[in-house]
Design an enzyme around this catalytic site. Structure first.
Site, PDB file in Angstrom:
ATOM      1  N   SER A  27     -11.387  -0.912  -1.044  1.00 17.25           N
ATOM      2  CA  SER A  27      -9.812  -0.811  -0.647  1.00 17.25           C
ATOM      3  C   SER A  27     -10.356  -1.349   0.738  1.00 17.25           C
ATOM      4  O   SER A  27      -9.576  -2.431   1.117  1.00 17.25           O
ATOM      5  CB  SER A  27      -9.310   0.780  -0.819  1.00 17.25           C
ATOM      6  OG  SER A  27      -8.583   0.460  -2.124  1.00 17.25           O
ATOM      7  N   ASP A  70       0.795  -1.342   0.005  1.00 13.25           N
ATOM      8  CA  ASP A  70       0.060   0.282  -0.212  1.00 13.25           C
ATOM      9  C   ASP A  70       1.269   1.429  -0.142  1.00 13.25           C
ATOM     10  O   ASP A  70       2.266   0.887  -0.903  1.00 13.25           O
ATOM     11  CB  ASP A  70      -0.882   0.311   1.377  1.00 13.25           C
ATOM     12  CG  ASP A  70      -2.162   0.232   1.050  1.00 13.25           C
ATOM     13  OD1 ASP A  70      -2.605   1.741   1.037  1.00 13.25           O
ATOM     14  OD2 ASP A  70      -3.420  -0.298   1.115  1.00 13.25           O
TER      15      ASP A  70
END
Length: 420
Positions: free
Chosen positions: A272, A73
């Site tokens: 997400s 990420d």
């Protein structure tokens, strides 16, 4: 090389008690991030996903101890009070240096907290697997703003991050990819294959472009990857959450509370933030049954999901809403043996996992195995949960009044931004 962008996600900042911030870390962030980040405000009330899942009951059975979840990420801030001791650095392929423990966007910290945030006094928020360890690998900080895309990130960094996760020791047992790209890259496909071959459960976002034509999201669309969509508190699909055969499960992803860098929390939305609920549940399973291979972990995730009305799989909801308590408690029929279900590995091999990905019926992760499983005699879970699913308001998805900007074909995270 195709770039990884970020899609918009609505964020609110609930009023609450402020946690302390380490001055040294604040100074470090001020030096690294421009503009400097400001801490959020933690909320004392229990967030709706934690209430839905009755985490007190879940955590009496498993808390994910001993399991590492790799989070690829924007980096993770390990000094947030609820992430202290929960995160280790896994590198920064984006720059070729660094340890992955700086987060100037906030996306990675939010994702990591939904997986492994430790409980602290006075704050009802905690992660789904609060004794799991997060391996932070920074692969991008590119995001969409009102003025266009900013930041950096590319598929090469994502591929390098996946390879770094596979090579890490101890090796992560779950890979959280709260990221998608519309580019089908052979290198990305090969990296995912390597992760699956390493017995890693791979979980990925299906993206937030439902009203933009549902472009095929990678790596969620690859065989063997668990594609995750998002729902709101009523059980209805989050409007931008994409719809297609690549949706295997859904999880809370609309107005969910998550940690911010430094301290505090914000409300976030997007696929997400649904991914870590599934990745965290996989960590709970692997902690309770360390000898289960990844295919059996995924089989359990699908078989114990709260099913959508209208049957499984659903293009909107896949096999349903991930259910950690059911995943840890229900007995499911064995997969091997004469006259019983085929093994998951055979189903994956039959689907041609090593070949080019597809968006057709053969793409579904464990579709054959899960369909047979849920149809098998003796599986009481469906009868028990279907009424509950109807009570939660399952119905066709809706369009969100504030959709993300159109994808530029270069992929997406979900952006965290403050509400007006």
């Amino acid at each position: 090389m195709s770039l990884i962008a970020v899609a918009l996600a609505l964020v609110t900042t609930p009023a609450a008690v402020t946690l302390s911030v380490r001055p040294a870390h604040a100074a470090g962030v001020a030096a690294v991030c421009s503009p400097p980040l400001a801490p959020g405000q933690p909320a004392p009330d229990e967030p709706w996903p934690q209430a839905r899942y009755d985490l007190a009951a879940v955590h009496r059975i498993s808390q994910g101890a001993g399991v590492t979840v790799a989070v690829l990420d924007s980096g993770v801030d390990p000094t947030h009070p609820q992430l202290a001791g929960a995160v280790r650095g896994g590198g920064d392929p984006l720059t070729g240096s660094g340890d992955g423990l700086e987060d100037c966007v906030g996306h990675g910290t939010a994702v990591a907290s939904l997986i492994a945030a430790r409980p602290v006094p006075g704050v009802a928020f905690r992660g789904i697997a609060p004794q799991a360890t997060v391996l932070s690998i920074r692969v991008g900080d590119r995001r969409a703003t009102e003025d266009g895309y900013v930041g950096t990130g590319d598929v090469a960094a994502l591929v390098a991050g996946i390879r770094a996760a596979v090579a890490a020791r101890p090796r992560p047992r779950v890979l959280n990819l709260s990221i998608s790209t519309t580019t089908d890259s052979p290198a990305l496909r090969e990296a995912i294959r390597a992760a699956l071959d390493a017995d890693i459960v791979v979980v990925a976002a299906v993206g937030n472009l439902a009203e933009r034509g549902n472009p095929t999201p990678y790596p969620a669309a690859y065989d063997g990857v668990v594609g995750v969509g998002a729902i709101g508190s009523t059980g209805v699909r989050y409007g931008p959450s994409q719809v297609g055969r690549y949706v295997d499960l859904v999880a809370p992803g609309e107005h969910v509370l998550a940690a911010t860098p430094l301290a505090g929390h914000v409300a976030v939305s997007g696929t997400s933030f649904a991914v870590p609920f599934v990745a965290g549940t996989a960590a709970l399973i692997r902690a309770r049954w360390p000898d289960l291979d990844r295919t059996e972990v995924v089989r359990r995730l699908l078989a114990t999901a709260d099913p959508p009305a209208g049957g499984q799989p659903s293009l909107d909801y896949g096999y349903g809403v991930v259910n950690p308590l059911r995943a840890l408690t229900e007995i499911i029929p064995p997969a091997a043996g004469a006259g019983q279900l085929p093994t998951v590995d055979r189903v994956l091999d039959a689907a041609g996992l090593a070949g080019a990905p597809t968006g057709g019926p053969s793409r579904r992760v464990l579709a054959v195995a899960a369909a047979l499983l849920l149809a098998a005699a003796g599986v009481t879970a469906v009868a028990m949960v279907a009424p509950a699913g109807r009570r939660r308001g399952w119905r066709p998805g809706r369009l969100d009044p504030s959709p993300p900007p159109p994808d530029d074909g270069r992929g997406l995270f979900d952006q965290i931004r403050s509400s007006p």
